[in-house]
Design an enzyme around this catalytic site. Sequence first.
Site, mmCIF file in Angstrom:
data_model
loop_
_atom_site.group_PDB
_atom_site.id
_atom_site.type_symbol
_atom_site.label_atom_id
_atom_site.label_comp_id
_atom_site.label_asym_id
_atom_site.label_seq_id
_atom_site.Cartn_x
_atom_site.Cartn_y
_atom_site.Cartn_z
ATOM 1 N N GLY A 175 -1.160 6.708 -2.266
ATOM 2 C CA GLY A 175 -2.066 7.191 -3.466
ATOM 3 C C GLY A 175 -2.529 5.822 -4.148
ATOM 4 N N GLU A 205 -15.547 -3.234 -1.720
ATOM 5 C CA GLU A 205 -16.329 -2.859 -2.887
ATOM 6 C C GLU A 205 -15.478 -3.501 -3.865
ATOM 7 O OE1 GLU A 205 -17.175 0.018 -0.212
ATOM 8 O OE2 GLU A 205 -15.233 -0.468 -0.524
ATOM 9 N N THR A 221 0.797 -1.309 -0.019
ATOM 10 C CA THR A 221 -0.093 0.086 -0.064
ATOM 11 C C THR A 221 0.782 1.288 0.052
ATOM 12 O OG1 THR A 221 -1.771 -1.135 1.305
ATOM 13 C CG2 THR A 221 -1.815 1.225 1.151
ATOM 14 N N GLU A 222 0.456 2.418 -0.723
ATOM 15 C CA GLU A 222 0.895 3.585 -0.829
ATOM 16 C C GLU A 222 0.062 4.584 -0.512
ATOM 17 O OE1 GLU A 222 2.981 4.098 -4.584
ATOM 18 O OE2 GLU A 222 4.436 2.252 -4.337
ATOM 19 N N GLN A 230 -23.945 -2.935 21.576
ATOM 20 C CA GLN A 230 -25.009 -2.124 22.001
ATOM 21 C C GLN A 230 -25.579 -2.846 23.354
ATOM 22 O OE1 GLN A 230 -25.988 0.422 20.726
ATOM 23 N NE2 GLN A 230 -28.069 0.790 21.795
ATOM 24 N N LEU A 231 -25.861 -4.280 23.074
ATOM 25 C CA LEU A 231 -26.181 -4.939 24.340
ATOM 26 C C LEU A 231 -25.609 -4.877 25.685
ATOM 27 C CD1 LEU A 231 -27.365 -8.278 22.465
ATOM 28 C CD2 LEU A 231 -28.893 -6.418 23.291
ATOM 29 N N HIS A 232 -24.346 -4.434 25.340
ATOM 30 C CA HIS A 232 -23.547 -3.996 26.696
ATOM 31 C C HIS A 232 -23.769 -2.720 27.392
ATOM 32 C CE1 HIS A 232 -20.703 -7.390 25.511
ATOM 33 N NE2 HIS A 232 -20.280 -7.395 26.475
ATOM 34 N N GLU A 286 -4.638 -15.175 1.273
ATOM 35 C CA GLU A 286 -4.604 -14.023 2.357
ATOM 36 C C GLU A 286 -5.984 -13.755 2.531
ATOM 37 O OE1 GLU A 286 -2.343 -11.193 0.695
ATOM 38 O OE2 GLU A 286 -0.840 -12.304 -0.216
#
Length: 384
Positions: free
Chosen positions: A131, A369, A128-129, A338-340, A244
């Site tokens: 851009g 995507e 990853t870069e 939410q249940l906590h 992966e």
Amino acid sequence: MSLARPLFTPDHDMFRDSVRRFVETELKPHHAQWEEDGLVPREVWRKAGAAGMLCCNVAEEYGGSGSDFLYNCVVIEEMARAGVTGPGFNIHSDMVATYIERFGSEELKKKWLPGMVSGEIIGSLGITEPGAGSDVRGIRTTARREGDEYVISGQKTYISNGQTSDVIMLVTKSDPERPREAISLFLVETNRPGFKRGRNLKKLGLHAQDTSELFFDEVRVPASNLIGEEHVGFKYLTANLAHERLVQAVRSCVVAEVTIEQTVEYTRERKAFGQTIADFQNTQFKLAELHAATVVSRAFVDRCIEQQLRGELDPVTAAIAKMQLSDLHCRVVDECLQLHGGWGYMWEFPVCRAYADARIVKIAGGAMEVMKQIISRDLFKRGR
């Protein structure tokens, strides 16, 4: 209810017991401090190597045990079960070591794999870069040939194990005449002149995992550091993507299972309006829905593991697994938090940390995507 998992033999179960003990004694008690520090000490990697937890399926001739992929799965699952997200073992074992063993020269295998198995050498994956994320062809880091060397210049970001790695499996552009097609992979030692580590990046989650910027300023590496053939690196990347993405699905499935278990236990104890949270029909129905979805996903993930063991897991099926399990992972931690109630927002509760750590699964390893694009292309191609 939990499904039987006949893929795993008694030998795998024995290994799981040893990994679970290691995680409980050597990793989990220190994880909070590593979250404060922003990285995991190198000594932990050496201990994990001694325990046989790194690069489990590397061949014996390169220092490994030659075990099957299920041993890797055991490590992934037991770390996920304990909420241990700091050590980037899966990047090291299932990505960097896999590229070296599958596509590297005999010289590279003998030079790097034994140290990676022992934990003396830490690997990171430089794709990853700033851009270019999911669009690997959009990277700008270059490698030009000069005699018996390549000269590498560019920048990477969001690199796991970036602060501690000794070697980087680096993705580069290697032919300016074919800027979108010609990609080459190199192993780049982090002690070479011109290499520099940037910031250890502050993230929403995964606080114990060092994630860094890396800079390459005319870094010279010998031509022998090239992985496979020049200009065909994209083919190698594509070949390993199914593996992966399955790794991510395996982890997400366990996190969903464990988070539901923890939430059932919590709601049995926590009271509101004169009864436990578990007594409310909303709680029962919500957890029933999540549990049912997780049981179905477990069956699918284990089928994918079975296909991977036979070398039959295709990119589309892996994309489906990655997409579905990433979505389930995020849904489970959100609804269980939410249940906590308010306690779910407190860092001391596992569900809070799981929530913060979860969001990356929809981005890393190919954004959601991109998974949809892979699946839809195959769908419409078959329709012709």
